[in-house]
Structures are given as C-alpha cells and as structure tokens.
Design a protein around this motif. Structure first.
Motif, PDB file in Angstrom:
ATOM      1  N   ALA A  41       2.567  -0.750  -6.955  1.00 57.11           N
ATOM      2  CA  ALA A  41       2.199  -1.288  -5.653  1.00 57.11           C
ATOM      3  C   ALA A  41       0.678  -1.199  -5.585  1.00 57.11           C
ATOM      4  O   ALA A  41       0.096  -0.219  -6.042  1.00 57.11           O
ATOM      5  CB  ALA A  41       2.828  -0.461  -4.546  1.00 57.11           C
ATOM      6  N   SER A  77       1.196  -4.593  -1.736  1.00 55.56           N
ATOM      7  CA  SER A  77       1.948  -3.953  -0.651  1.00 55.56           C
ATOM      8  C   SER A  77       1.176  -3.968   0.662  1.00 55.56           C
ATOM      9  O   SER A  77       1.741  -3.701   1.720  1.00 55.56           O
ATOM     10  CB  SER A  77       2.277  -2.516  -1.046  1.00 55.56           C
ATOM     11  N   ASN A  78      -0.095  -4.271   0.579  1.00 53.47           N
ATOM     12  CA  ASN A  78      -0.946  -4.256   1.785  1.00 53.47           C
ATOM     13  C   ASN A  78      -2.259  -4.938   1.455  1.00 53.47           C
ATOM     14  O   ASN A  78      -2.616  -5.062   0.285  1.00 53.47           O
ATOM     15  CB  ASN A  78      -1.237  -2.800   2.198  1.00 53.47           C
ATOM     16  N   GLY A 112      -3.147  -2.543  -3.423  1.00 53.95           N
ATOM     17  CA  GLY A 112      -3.793  -3.158  -2.272  1.00 53.95           C
ATOM     18  C   GLY A 112      -4.434  -4.482  -2.681  1.00 53.95           C
ATOM     19  O   GLY A 112      -5.038  -4.575  -3.748  1.00 53.95           O
ATOM     20  N   VAL A 130       2.777   0.962   2.885  1.00 56.54           N
ATOM     21  CA  VAL A 130       2.802   0.575   1.468  1.00 56.54           C
ATOM     22  C   VAL A 130       4.244   0.585   0.953  1.00 56.54           C
ATOM     23  O   VAL A 130       4.722  -0.376   0.340  1.00 56.54           O
ATOM     24  CB  VAL A 130       1.915   1.538   0.638  1.00 56.54           C
ATOM     25  N   VAL A 149      -6.170  -3.294  -6.036  1.00 48.19           N
ATOM     26  CA  VAL A 149      -6.609  -1.922  -6.277  1.00 48.19           C
ATOM     27  C   VAL A 149      -5.424  -0.962  -6.179  1.00 48.19           C
ATOM     28  O   VAL A 149      -4.556  -1.123  -5.331  1.00 48.19           O
ATOM     29  CB  VAL A 149      -7.721  -1.520  -5.267  1.00 48.19           C
ATOM     30  N   GLY A 150      -5.417   0.004  -7.079  1.00 46.85           N
ATOM     31  CA  GLY A 150      -4.339   0.991  -7.070  1.00 46.85           C
ATOM     32  C   GLY A 150      -4.757   2.282  -7.741  1.00 46.85           C
ATOM     33  O   GLY A 150      -5.925   2.471  -8.076  1.00 46.85           O
ATOM     34  N   MET A 151      -3.764   3.166  -7.928  1.00 46.88           N
ATOM     35  CA  MET A 151      -4.053   4.516  -8.421  1.00 46.88           C
ATOM     36  C   MET A 151      -3.299   4.841  -9.707  1.00 46.88           C
ATOM     37  O   MET A 151      -3.095   6.009 -10.039  1.00 46.88           O
ATOM     38  CB  MET A 151      -3.688   5.547  -7.342  1.00 46.88           C
ATOM     39  N   TYR A 195      -6.954   6.458   0.162  1.00 47.69           N
ATOM     40  CA  TYR A 195      -7.196   5.023   0.080  1.00 47.69           C
ATOM     41  C   TYR A 195      -8.703   4.810   0.158  1.00 47.69           C
ATOM     42  O   TYR A 195      -9.466   5.712   0.522  1.00 47.69           O
ATOM     43  CB  TYR A 195      -6.468   4.289   1.214  1.00 47.69           C
ATOM     44  N   GLU A 196      -9.133   3.588  -0.134  1.00 52.73           N
ATOM     45  CA  GLU A 196     -10.561   3.310  -0.243  1.00 52.73           C
ATOM     46  C   GLU A 196     -11.179   3.115   1.143  1.00 52.73           C
ATOM     47  O   GLU A 196     -10.496   2.839   2.116  1.00 52.73           O
ATOM     48  CB  GLU A 196     -10.783   2.048  -1.077  1.00 52.73           C
ATOM     49  N   LEU A 200      -4.593   2.312   7.008  1.00 53.03           N
ATOM     50  CA  LEU A 200      -3.566   2.216   5.959  1.00 53.03           C
ATOM     51  C   LEU A 200      -2.713   3.471   5.925  1.00 53.03           C
ATOM     52  O   LEU A 200      -3.243   4.571   6.035  1.00 53.03           O
ATOM     53  CB  LEU A 200      -4.272   2.105   4.611  1.00 53.03           C
TER      54      LEU A 200
HETATM   55  N1  HPA Z   1      -5.355   1.222  -2.384  1.00 56.74           N
HETATM   56  C1  HPA Z   1      -5.066   2.008  -3.432  1.00 56.74           C
HETATM   57  N2  HPA Z   1      -3.837   2.147  -3.900  1.00 56.74           N
HETATM   58  C2  HPA Z   1      -2.851   1.469  -3.314  1.00 56.74           C
HETATM   59  C3  HPA Z   1      -3.080   0.629  -2.219  1.00 56.74           C
HETATM   60  C4  HPA Z   1      -4.418   0.499  -1.722  1.00 56.74           C
HETATM   61  O1  HPA Z   1      -4.699  -0.224  -0.747  1.00 56.74           O
HETATM   62  N3  HPA Z   1      -1.880   0.102  -1.863  1.00 56.74           N
HETATM   63  C5  HPA Z   1      -0.962   0.595  -2.731  1.00 56.74           C
HETATM   64  N4  HPA Z   1      -1.540   1.424  -3.603  1.00 56.74           N
END
Ligand code: HPA
Length: 277
Positions: free
Chosen positions: A114, A234-235, A116, A250, A209-211, A192-193, A245
């Motif tokens: 998932a 997911s967003n 962003g 998410v 963007v993700g982790m 989140y960022e 967020l």
């Molecule tokens: N940022 C970082 N990781 C994420 C995001 C996000 O907006 N949505 C899902 N994983």
C-alpha cells in the motif's frame, strides 16, 4: 562461507526439514492483501517463528507465515506478513525472507504494497505498476557481501523486469483494470511524510511513497530473482489534501481495493509463470 550465508542456510535447512515444495513464484503481500493466501489452494504452511533465526513482525494485522500452494496451477510461496525497517530490524533481517525464497527455488518475486499517491493524477484505490524505484532507506547490501548469492556491486538498471512488467500491463488490460505506472520511493517511516517531504519526493521523480518494497527489490536483484511490483494507492500523500493521514484510512482503502487487487495478482501470476525459463 560468509556469516550471513550461514544464517540463511540454517533457515533453509529448517524449511527443507519441514516442507517439500519448490515454488516458482514468490509473493510478498502488503496491507489489504493479507488474506489472499487463505484463498489459494494450499499445500503447506510454515510459521516464521518455527524457522530458526527468522525475523518475526510486530505490526498488528500482519500475520507471520509462509503459505505454499497453487495459483491457477502455478507453484507459489506467499509471505503472509513482512518485517519492516521501521520496526527496528536491521536491513539484513528485512530482506532475509527474499533471499530465503530464492534458496527455496523461486524464480520470480512479486511484490505488493500500500502506498501514498504522490503523482497529482493518482486517486485512492488506483493500482500502480512499479516501473522503477528510489530507495531512501539504507541499502540492504551494506556490510559483508554474500558472494554465494551475488556480486558486491550489482547492476540496478532493470530492478522491475521489463518483460515481466509488460506481462502485468497486458494482464491488467485484459481484465479491464486501470493501471498507473510509476516510480516508488521508500522512506524509512514509521511516520507519514510532511507536506514538504512529499513536495521533495515529487521533485525527485517519485509517483508513490511507502515504507517497504525497494529494499526487498534490491536484495532480489542482487541474488538474481526477477522482480515485479504493484502498489495499491491507499491514500493521497500528505499535503495533497489537508486531511490528516491515519493508518486506519490506509488499511480501509487497501481493504476496499483488495478484491480487484486479488484478481490482478492472480491473473498476473498465471501469466508471469509462462515467462519463467
Ligand atoms: N506514506 C508512506 N507510506 C504509506 C503511505 C503514505 O502516504 N500510504 C501507505 N503507506
């Protein structure tokens, strides 16, 4: 033999003692796709905790086990739950499962997550075929090289295999599932960022963007595992809307997109398998 390889071999021995199955395709499933493995024809299950030296995830909602089975007749291993760098594991642990699945015999790694949406043209619920990546987390290859798996300075010009990408693209088209295509950037998280960070990563060329994922894709390329990846947007990333967020949002969007995502993954696996040499 390197220490890192010794550890891997130990994990592999645990697997071999318990499971008699050689997968062709390895899948790592992100948020929302956690139950996918429950819907396939299962041949065997191996809990991470039963593998000596294997890292176990701490995130709620992430199960921790390998599921072995068949997707439309294709032999697969599915990671139900992955460990993330933000949980505090060293990168070596984060990518150990990828390397283990290579030793199990997998030829292709299918990554999902998932993410962003950074690109202004993206919407929550979109799917994005990952064309390339930016890894802003430390490289998982730092430290002693595992010579048994790959070279010290591996090429990264085709991280998401061009041929496999075109298979997924064609699959989505045939299913009438719209598919964006873009660059995934991995930041460490777990926060989140900020809006400024999202502007920065957009300037750098990121679309989502993700982790997770980017470090796993590097390890996969290093050991010669062909890789393909899809993000579920997911967003919209922070700052695009002024709504804060939450992990719940998410998860909710990822869950809502899951049926379509499942369909795309299923058909893609079947078509990808035709390209395994
Ligand atoms: N940022 C970082 N990781 C994420 C995001 C996000 O907006 N949505 C899902 N994983």
């Amino acid at each position: 033999m390197s220490k890192r390889y010794e550890r891997l071999e130990k994990c592999y021995k645990c697997f071999k003692e318990k499971i008699d199955f050689t997968p062709d395709v390895a899948l790592i499933l992100g948020s929302g796709l956690g139950d996918y493995a429950d819907s396939i024809e299962q041949a065997a299950v191996l809990d991470y905790k039963d593998i000596e030296g294997f890292p176990v995830s701490t995130v709620a909602g992430h199960k921790g086990r390998f599921v072995f089975g068949y997707i439309g007749g294709v032999k697969v291993v599915i990671m139900q739950g992955r460990v993330h760098y933000y949980e505090g594991y060293p990168m070596e642990d984060v990518v150990l499962p990828v390397r283990l699945m290579k030793l199990m015999g997998a030829k292709v790694l299918f990554l999902t997550n998932a993410a962003g949406g950074v690109n202004f043209n993206y919407h929550a619920g979109d799917f994005m075929l990952i064309s390339d990546q930016i890894c802003m987390a430390p490289s998982p290859l730092i430290g002693e090289n595992i010579d048994e798996l790959g070279v010290r300075f591996p090429d990264m010009s085709n991280i998401y295999d061009k041929e496999l990408r075109s298979v997924v693209r064609d699959t989505a088209k045939a299913l009438n599932i719209p598919l964006q295509e873009g660059v995934y950037i991995q930041l460490t998280g777990p926060n989140y960022e900020s809006p400024a960070e999202i502007r920065m990563v957009r300037t750098l060329g990121a679309d989502a963007v993700g982790m997770s994922t980017a470090c796993e894709a590097i390890a996969a390329n290093h050991c010669g595992l062909k890789t393909v990846g899809i993000s579920c947007i997911s967003n919209l990333a922070c700052g695009i809307t002024d709504k804060p967020l939450t992990h719940a949002e998410v998860q909710e969007t990822a869950d809502r997109a899951a049926p379509l995502f499942r369909q795309l993954v299923t058909e893609s696996v079947i078509n990808l398998a035709k390209h395994i040499k």
